[in-house]
Design a protein around this motif. Structure first.
Motif, PDB file in Angstrom:
ATOM      1  N   ASP A   1      53.887 -66.432  96.549  1.00  0.00           N
ATOM      2  CA  ASP A   1      53.858 -65.231  97.244  1.00  0.00           C
ATOM      3  C   ASP A   1      52.185 -65.629  96.923  1.00  0.00           C
ATOM      4  O   ASP A   1      51.233 -67.022  97.102  1.00  0.00           O
ATOM      5  N   ILE A   2      51.583 -64.360  97.653  1.00  0.00           N
ATOM      6  CA  ILE A   2      49.808 -64.082  97.474  1.00  0.00           C
ATOM      7  C   ILE A   2      48.966 -64.906  96.482  1.00  0.00           C
ATOM      8  O   ILE A   2      48.056 -65.462  96.662  1.00  0.00           O
ATOM      9  N   ASN A   3      50.205 -65.205  95.316  1.00  0.00           N
ATOM     10  CA  ASN A   3      48.952 -66.115  94.083  1.00  0.00           C
ATOM     11  C   ASN A   3      49.371 -66.776  93.800  1.00  0.00           C
ATOM     12  O   ASN A   3      48.488 -68.004  93.210  1.00  0.00           O
ATOM     13  N   GLY A   4      50.224 -67.609  94.793  1.00  0.00           N
ATOM     14  CA  GLY A   4      50.649 -68.877  94.357  1.00  0.00           C
ATOM     15  C   GLY A   4      51.594 -68.789  93.939  1.00  0.00           C
ATOM     16  O   GLY A   4      52.275 -70.853  93.587  1.00  0.00           O
TER      17      GLY A   4
ATOM     18  N   LYS B   1      52.774 -76.700 106.178  1.00  0.00           N
ATOM     19  CA  LYS B   1      53.188 -74.875 105.761  1.00  0.00           C
ATOM     20  C   LYS B   1      52.430 -74.189 106.502  1.00  0.00           C
ATOM     21  O   LYS B   1      51.671 -74.337 107.487  1.00  0.00           O
ATOM     22  N   SER B   2      52.853 -72.536 106.200  1.00  0.00           N
ATOM     23  CA  SER B   2      52.975 -71.776 107.627  1.00  0.00           C
ATOM     24  C   SER B   2      52.568 -70.221 106.424  1.00  0.00           C
ATOM     25  O   SER B   2      53.568 -70.542 105.720  1.00  0.00           O
ATOM     26  N   ASN B   3      51.769 -69.495 106.878  1.00  0.00           N
ATOM     27  CA  ASN B   3      51.877 -67.871 106.150  1.00  0.00           C
ATOM     28  C   ASN B   3      53.827 -67.468 106.328  1.00  0.00           C
ATOM     29  O   ASN B   3      53.447 -67.366 107.848  1.00  0.00           O
ATOM     30  N   ILE B   4      53.378 -66.581 105.702  1.00  0.00           N
ATOM     31  CA  ILE B   4      54.792 -65.182 105.692  1.00  0.00           C
ATOM     32  C   ILE B   4      53.796 -63.475 105.763  1.00  0.00           C
ATOM     33  O   ILE B   4      53.356 -63.776 104.962  1.00  0.00           O
ATOM     34  N   ILE B   5      53.751 -63.812 106.640  1.00  0.00           N
ATOM     35  CA  ILE B   5      53.015 -62.168 107.483  1.00  0.00           C
ATOM     36  C   ILE B   5      55.180 -60.678 107.422  1.00  0.00           C
ATOM     37  O   ILE B   5      55.245 -61.388 108.014  1.00  0.00           O
TER      38      ILE B   5
ATOM     39  N   PHE C   1      57.042 -58.993 102.962  1.00  0.00           N
ATOM     40  CA  PHE C   1      56.454 -59.621 101.468  1.00  0.00           C
ATOM     41  C   PHE C   1      55.515 -60.795 102.398  1.00  0.00           C
ATOM     42  O   PHE C   1      55.641 -61.066 103.695  1.00  0.00           O
ATOM     43  N   SER C   2      54.390 -60.900 102.152  1.00  0.00           N
ATOM     44  CA  SER C   2      53.312 -61.623 102.615  1.00  0.00           C
ATOM     45  C   SER C   2      53.214 -63.307 101.946  1.00  0.00           C
ATOM     46  O   SER C   2      53.253 -62.494 100.214  1.00  0.00           O
TER      47      SER C   2
ATOM     48  N   ILE D   1      61.758 -63.498  92.206  1.00  0.00           N
ATOM     49  CA  ILE D   1      61.423 -61.553  93.082  1.00  0.00           C
ATOM     50  C   ILE D   1      62.734 -61.460  93.520  1.00  0.00           C
ATOM     51  O   ILE D   1      63.340 -61.075  93.338  1.00  0.00           O
ATOM     52  N   GLY D   2      62.216 -59.570  93.828  1.00  0.00           N
ATOM     53  CA  GLY D   2      62.965 -59.009  93.800  1.00  0.00           C
ATOM     54  C   GLY D   2      62.119 -57.679  92.944  1.00  0.00           C
ATOM     55  O   GLY D   2      61.328 -57.358  93.116  1.00  0.00           O
ATOM     56  N   TYR D   3      63.154 -56.488  92.615  1.00  0.00           N
ATOM     57  CA  TYR D   3      62.915 -55.680  91.930  1.00  0.00           C
ATOM     58  C   TYR D   3      63.763 -54.745  91.553  1.00  0.00           C
ATOM     59  O   TYR D   3      64.895 -55.555  90.819  1.00  0.00           O
ATOM     60  N   VAL D   4      62.995 -54.402  90.789  1.00  0.00           N
ATOM     61  CA  VAL D   4      64.135 -53.203  89.337  1.00  0.00           C
ATOM     62  C   VAL D   4      64.314 -52.028  89.315  1.00  0.00           C
ATOM     63  O   VAL D   4      63.088 -51.433  89.287  1.00  0.00           O
ATOM     64  N   ASP D   5      64.874 -51.052  88.503  1.00  0.00           N
ATOM     65  CA  ASP D   5      64.793 -50.202  88.684  1.00  0.00           C
ATOM     66  C   ASP D   5      64.540 -49.308  86.699  1.00  0.00           C
ATOM     67  O   ASP D   5      64.817 -50.068  85.863  1.00  0.00           O
TER      68      ASP D   5
END
Length: 379
Positions: free
Chosen positions: A189-192, A140-144, A124-125, A313-317
């Motif tokens: 997330d990257i969209n804020g 704040k700090s970036n997550i890469i 995740f970034s 945030i996460g996934y769906v099957d």
């Protein structure tokens, strides 16, 4: 002053210049220097317990007129987050002087840095936000790719964020500090879009309450306290010593209130992501119909849209209720409020069919979060 004694650190001596024998000095001078921390409470005394220095040492201090042929003890304040290396000793023979003395503080954990891989945010970034208890953002700090390296030495809360959270009834010092605290860090997330929070926990969580965590706080001056201090409930037999700048405490729920204490020196910390899950997930097709020529093995694509009430945030099957009707990708990652997902369908069934079908989106526990209906034709 809350000072502990453990261990011994020897100090080297410097030989006097060669040549004609000089009269032995009766006094000498030396410089004390801190390493690993900016300020700490220090006491220097001789074997008769005469005190030559007592108070806060800010980086360096020079001690003059120390009697020769005497040994001295440096008692150091125990600072939360630093290993307790114990007392240091130094002295001088009649014909020798002493080198400058370094008083070393080593991290048990790093109170000036939040760094490492975030459990639950692999690949995740985005952005990590630091908010105080009043919800003011001051860092704040970036997550890469799920990794963050936030140096708190580069962050100081604005003066307006600092408040007095202590009462004088529990104070060991006369002036209460102004502090800013944070127990969790927000993740965008990257969209804020806000997708969850990161909490700092002890690595060996099995020894403590599952909800226990690390609390970071900034103080505008060094301070000691004990007992019940407004938001801080501390074991009265274990006083807390805070340094000027960033500190960290261990917080756990004791059944009726939160208790704060020093972090055990044998513990390391880890970063854990806690998602803000959606209250409701909606899934739909823009054109809810697909058709195949029987036996062709063709691939047909549909646009599937997701929308949330709240954040997830996460996934769906993904799966269907028609044997032989397959969808890919069968798992999609959700990391924002709305998303257009291009889904590919193939049909490998053994008969022709004309019917409705259902596409299910399930969470990691197999619970259906959303269902969308489409028309299927295989002729």
């Amino acid at each position: 002053m809350n000072i502990s004694r453990v261990g011994f650190l020897s100090v080297g001596l410097v030989l006097s210049a060669c040549g004609e024998q000089q009269p032995a000095p009766t006094t000498f001078s030396t410089t004390l220097s801190l390493s690993g921390i900016d300020s700490a409470e220090i006491e220097v005394s001789d074997s008769t317990h005469h005190i030559y220095f007592s108070g806060f040492l800010n980086k360096t201090a020079t001690l003059n007129n120390l009697p020769a042929n005497e040994y001295f003890t440096i008692k150091r304040q125990k600072i939360n987050g630093y290993k307790n290396s114990g007392d240091q000793y130094f002295g001088a023979n009649l014909d020798r002087g002493v080198v400058n003395i370094v008083i070393q503080y080593d991290y048990a954990y790093n109170p000036y840095q939040v760094s490492g891989n975030i459990e639950g945010l692999e690949n995740f970034s985005g952005t990590l936000l630091i908010n105080d208890s009043s919800d003011l953002t001051f860092g704040k700090s970036n997550i890469i790719n799920g990794y963050v390296d936030l140096k708190l030495t580069n962050i100081a809360p604005p003066q307006a964020d600092l408040v007095n959270r202590f009462s004088d009834t529990c104070a060991e010092d006369t002036t209460s500090p102004l502090t800013a605290t944070f127990r969790s860090m927000r993740v965008l997330d990257i969209n804020g879009t806000l997708v969850g929070v990161v909490k700092e926990r002890l690595m060996d969580q099995s020894r403590f309450n599952p909800e226990s965590q690390v609390v970071r706080f900034y103080s505008d001056n060094a301070y000691s306290w004990y007992g019940y201090c407004n938001i801080f409930l501390v074991n009265s037999t274990n006083s807390i010593n805070a340094s000027k700048g960033w500190n960290a405490l261990f917080m756990q729920f004791n059944g009726s209130d939160y208790q704060f204490d020093i972090i055990p020196e044998d513990q390391k910390t880890k970063l854990v992501f806690i998602p803000l899950k959606a209250k409701k997930l909606s899934l739909w097709f823009d054109i809810p119909s697909i058709s195949f020529i029987y036996g062709s093995r063709d691939t047909k694509q549909l646009n599937a849209y997701t929308q949330y009430e709240g954040y997830y945030i996460g996934y769906v099957d993904l799966s269907t209720d028609i044997p032989g009707l397959n969808v890919s990708p069968s798992r999609i990652i959700l990391s924002g409020q709305n998303r257009n997902n291009k889904l590919n369908f193939t049909y490998t069934g053994d008969k022709k069919i004309s019917n409705i079908f259902h596409l299910y989106a399930k969470d990691d526990k197999g619970q259906v979060l959303s269902t969308v209906t489409g028309n299927l034709s295989v002729q």
